[in-house]
Design a protein around this motif. Structure first.
Motif, short mmCIF file in Angstrom:
data_model
loop_
_atom_site.label_atom_id
_atom_site.label_comp_id
_atom_site.label_asym_id
_atom_site.label_seq_id
_atom_site.Cartn_x
_atom_site.Cartn_y
_atom_site.Cartn_z
N UNK A 123 0.80 -1.24 0.00
CA UNK A 123 0.00 0.00 0.00
C UNK A 123 0.83 1.28 0.00
N UNK A 124 2.06 1.22 0.49
CA UNK A 124 2.89 2.44 0.56
C UNK A 124 3.82 2.59 -0.63
N UNK A 125 3.72 1.69 -1.60
CA UNK A 125 4.65 1.72 -2.74
C UNK A 125 4.34 2.89 -3.66
N UNK A 126 5.41 3.57 -4.10
CA UNK A 126 5.30 4.67 -5.08
C UNK A 126 6.38 4.47 -6.16
N UNK A 127 6.32 3.35 -6.87
CA UNK A 127 7.39 3.04 -7.83
C UNK A 127 7.22 3.76 -9.16
N UNK A 168 -6.75 3.69 -16.67
CA UNK A 168 -5.59 3.14 -15.97
C UNK A 168 -4.64 4.26 -15.52
N UNK A 169 -4.45 5.24 -16.38
CA UNK A 169 -3.57 6.35 -16.01
C UNK A 169 -4.13 7.14 -14.83
N UNK A 195 -3.97 8.47 -9.03
CA UNK A 195 -4.60 8.44 -7.70
C UNK A 195 -3.65 7.91 -6.63
N UNK A 196 -2.70 7.04 -7.04
CA UNK A 196 -1.75 6.47 -6.08
C UNK A 196 -0.39 7.16 -6.16
N UNK A 197 -0.32 8.27 -6.89
CA UNK A 197 0.92 9.07 -7.02
C UNK A 197 2.07 8.22 -7.56
#
Length: 293
Positions: free
Chosen positions: A168-172, A187-188, A193-195
């Protein structure tokens, strides 16, 4: 007998009473190990991985040349990969630039993710199964995968949702090809939304997504050798069980004969990820010297 075979009596008795040398005994022992591992892993091991796995599991120190020589004597080799078919590309809605730029090295988990969809023919039927997966470029661990009979947006969206649910904390940096699912605005929006920053391969440059293409190649080379696949049920089982084997039981040279799950667990538990540089590929270096000077 000696007269008929044109062998001297002295040579015959010397051969009869001869004891094998230490080197010959060692070769016999190695040959038995090679045959055992080749049979156990259904002929998926080439001489490089055969050397690594024998040394790792038996605490030996055989060289690659030694193992290669014995394998050639035994007529043992790894399976051959089939050539891929060419596909017709559709016009994308919106695309992202190639921000990954073939930099597949990552210093920690969840820094860079790569994804793609591949297909498997169901034996005896005119149907296919589609596998969507997301792999982490730090440890090559499949953070999420989904199998479906349809190659559609739902397949890719579900894979992404599974990956986010477990991380949940992943920002890859999220890298893919220009498939219609990844270029869709829906999808984009999910990425936004999840940065999460999006990256895409260039047209006609499959090597831009090399790790994922390599992952597909490994599955299709080894899975069909390790499992008896006769229908959709057995194919689904083979895909699921092989990914479990790849993640939990298949050691890799780059990670000092650790499995992807071991590498990932160590990095997440201790908080100081071990660095595993990507070894230089001599063929690629030679190509660059010739054409990229």
């Amino acid at each position: 007998m000696c007269k008929q075979l044109e062998v001297t009596r002295a040579a015959y008795y010397k051969w009869l009473n001869r004891k094998p040398t230490e080197q010959e005994k060692e070769n016999i022992k190695l040959a038995e190990l090679i045959k055992e591992y080749d049979d156990r892993f259904k002929h998926i091991l080439g001489y490089r991985r055969m050397t690594s796995w024998i040394n790792h599991f038996n605490h030996t120190n055989y060289s690659k040349k030694h193992v290669h020589r014995i394998m050639k004597k035994l007529g043992i080799r790894s399976v051959i990969r089939k050539k891929k078919k060419k596909y017709i590309y559709s016009t994308p809605e919106t695309v992202a630039e190639n921000k990954l730029c073939r930099d597949f090295y990552s210093t920690a988990p969840n820094e860079k993710w790569a994804t793609d969809v591949t297909e498997f023919k169901i034996p005896g039927e005119k149907k296919k199964l589609y596998l969507s997966a997301i792999i982490d470029l730090y440890d090559r661990y499949p953070v999420a995968f989904v199998i479906s009979t349809r190659n559609d947006n739902k397949l890719v969206f579900k894979t992404f949702d599974k990956a986010i649910a477990t991380n949940p904390d992943a920002k890859p940096i999220f890298h893919s090809d220009r498939g219609f699912q990844y270029t869709s605005k829906v999808f984009q929006n999910k990425l936004r939304d999840h940065h999460i920053e999006q990256s895409m391969s260039r047209v006609g440059h499959c090597i831009d997504n090399g790790p994922t293409e390599g992952f597909w190649g490994i599955i299709k080379s080894e899975m069909y050798q390790m499992y008896e696949i006769t229908d959709e049920k057995s194919l689904r089982f083979a895909i699921n069980d092989y990914i479990r084997f790849y993640s939990n039981e298949r050691p890799q040279d780059r990670y000092h004969c650790k499995t992807p799950l071991q590498v990932r667990t160590e990095a997440l538990v201790f908080g100081e990820p071990t660095q595993y540089p990507i070894p230089k590929n001599k063929r690629i270096e030679k190509y660059k010297e010739k054409w990229c000077a």
